[in-house]
Design a protein around this motif. Structure first.
Motif, short mmCIF file in Angstrom:
data_model
loop_
_atom_site.label_atom_id
_atom_site.label_comp_id
_atom_site.label_asym_id
_atom_site.label_seq_id
_atom_site.Cartn_x
_atom_site.Cartn_y
_atom_site.Cartn_z
N PHE A 92 0.89 -1.17 0.00
CA PHE A 92 0.00 0.00 0.00
C PHE A 92 0.92 1.21 0.00
CE2 PHE A 92 -2.14 3.18 2.78
CZ PHE A 92 -3.22 3.49 1.96
N VAL A 93 1.59 1.43 1.10
CA VAL A 93 2.68 2.40 1.21
C VAL A 93 3.63 1.86 2.27
CG1 VAL A 93 3.35 4.74 1.92
CG2 VAL A 93 1.27 4.41 0.57
N ALA A 94 4.88 1.63 1.89
CA ALA A 94 5.83 1.00 2.81
C ALA A 94 6.60 2.02 3.63
CB ALA A 94 6.79 0.11 2.04
N PHE A 148 2.20 -4.18 2.35
CA PHE A 148 2.78 -3.45 3.48
C PHE A 148 2.15 -2.06 3.65
CE2 PHE A 148 6.38 -6.28 2.31
CZ PHE A 148 6.51 -6.95 3.53
N ALA A 149 1.77 -1.75 4.87
CA ALA A 149 1.35 -0.39 5.26
C ALA A 149 2.16 -0.05 6.50
CB ALA A 149 -0.14 -0.33 5.54
N LEU A 150 3.28 0.59 6.29
CA LEU A 150 4.23 0.83 7.36
C LEU A 150 4.50 2.32 7.53
CD1 LEU A 150 6.82 -1.96 6.44
CD2 LEU A 150 4.92 -2.11 8.06
N GLY A 151 4.75 2.74 8.76
CA GLY A 151 5.08 4.14 9.01
C GLY A 151 4.05 5.08 8.45
N GLY A 152 4.49 5.98 7.58
CA GLY A 152 3.58 6.94 6.96
C GLY A 152 2.46 6.28 6.18
N GLY A 186 2.42 -1.68 10.50
CA GLY A 186 3.24 -1.36 11.64
C GLY A 186 3.77 0.06 11.59
N LEU A 187 4.31 0.49 12.73
CA LEU A 187 4.94 1.80 12.85
C LEU A 187 6.37 1.57 13.33
CD1 LEU A 187 2.00 3.80 14.54
CD2 LEU A 187 2.73 3.92 12.14
#
Length: 260
Positions: free
Chosen positions: A62-64, A108-112, A132-133
């Motif tokens: 999605f946005v890594a 992956f949907a990580l951080g931002g 995750g963050l």
């Protein structure tokens, strides 16, 4: 506007924004954030668009996360400015948009990326999604609203664990925690998102705008959510959508909302 890192598709009053940086796993850089702001703003101002879906290109992400290379050498002042401007032009902007925003989280949907998904009004995930963050593993914390929205969605304890371990949770865990509403296969992700968006588009866009405002008010420390709801409820009575909706109900027909 000519977009470099995103593209938009429109059909049946529904717009789908796709972040298109597959070689970078759709990571958010300054240009992408700026393009997303412009796209969301223009679509929100388009009376024909009643729902927006945000997703990432490809099957991996999605946005890594954010593009770390852009801020690795930032000073304290620059870091604060980065977070403040990002929250203002994209993350808070999306959360408070009048048009409903659905995040279709693939991979992956990580951080931002997770922060963008959490800014959306709700989330649907593919079964291979991981969220995750990981910011504390880089010596920083989430700066685009992650420390605030994640506890609102999953509770303080779970949010603390996710943030402090810098680990990832699976789509099924995200569903269990209430972070996402549905988990489906990648093939079903956009069809389900479009199906739900279509159901939303049958309803009053004016009422939905006020519903978003009222729900969001309940999560702001300096706003009385109940008072916001009362005011918004009353305001609806003066709209053409209310007149059409009640008339259609009494006449036993489908409402044709003018959106005003």
């Amino acid at each position: 506007m000519n977009y470099e890192n995103i593209y938009i598709e429109e059909e049946n009053n529904i717009a789908t924004i796709t972040i298109n940086r597959p070689k970078k796993l759709n990571a958010l850089n300054k240009r992408t954030i700026s393009e997303l702001h412009t796209a969301f703003k223009e679509l929100d101002e388009d009376d024909e668009i009643q729902v927006i879906i945000i997703t990432g290109s490809g099957e991996k992400a999605f946005v890594a996360g954010a593009d770390i290379s852009e801020f690795a050498d930032f000073s304290v002042k620059e870091g604060r400015k980065l977070a403040a401007e990002g929250q203002e032009i994209l993350f808070d902007f999306v959360e408070n948009l009048s048009t409903p925003v659905i995040a279709a989280v693939n991979g992956f949907a990580l951080g931002g990326g997770l922060e963008l998904a959490m800014s959306s009004h709700f989330r649907i995930a593919s079964d291979n999604a991981k969220m995750g963050l990981p910011e504390v593993s880089l010596g920083v914390i989430p700066g685009y609203g992650g420390t605030q929205r994640l506890p609102q969605l999953v509770g303080k304890g779970r949010a603390m664990e996710i943030i402090m371990t810098a680990g990832m949770i699976t789509a099924d865990q995200a569903l269990q925690y209430g972070l996402v509403n549905h988990v489906v296969s990648q093939e079903e992700l956009l069809p389900l998102s479009l199906k739900i968006a279509s159901r939303i588009s049958n309803n009053s866009p004016v009422a939905i705008k006020y519903a978003i405002k009222a729900v969001n008010a309940g999560f702001k420390y300096d706003v009385n959510g109940y008072a916001t709801e009362i005011d918004a409820f009353g305001t609806c009575f003066g709209t053409n959508d209310f007149k059409e909706g009640t008339s259609a109900f009494l006449e036993k027909r489908k409402a044709d909302f003018p959106g005003s």
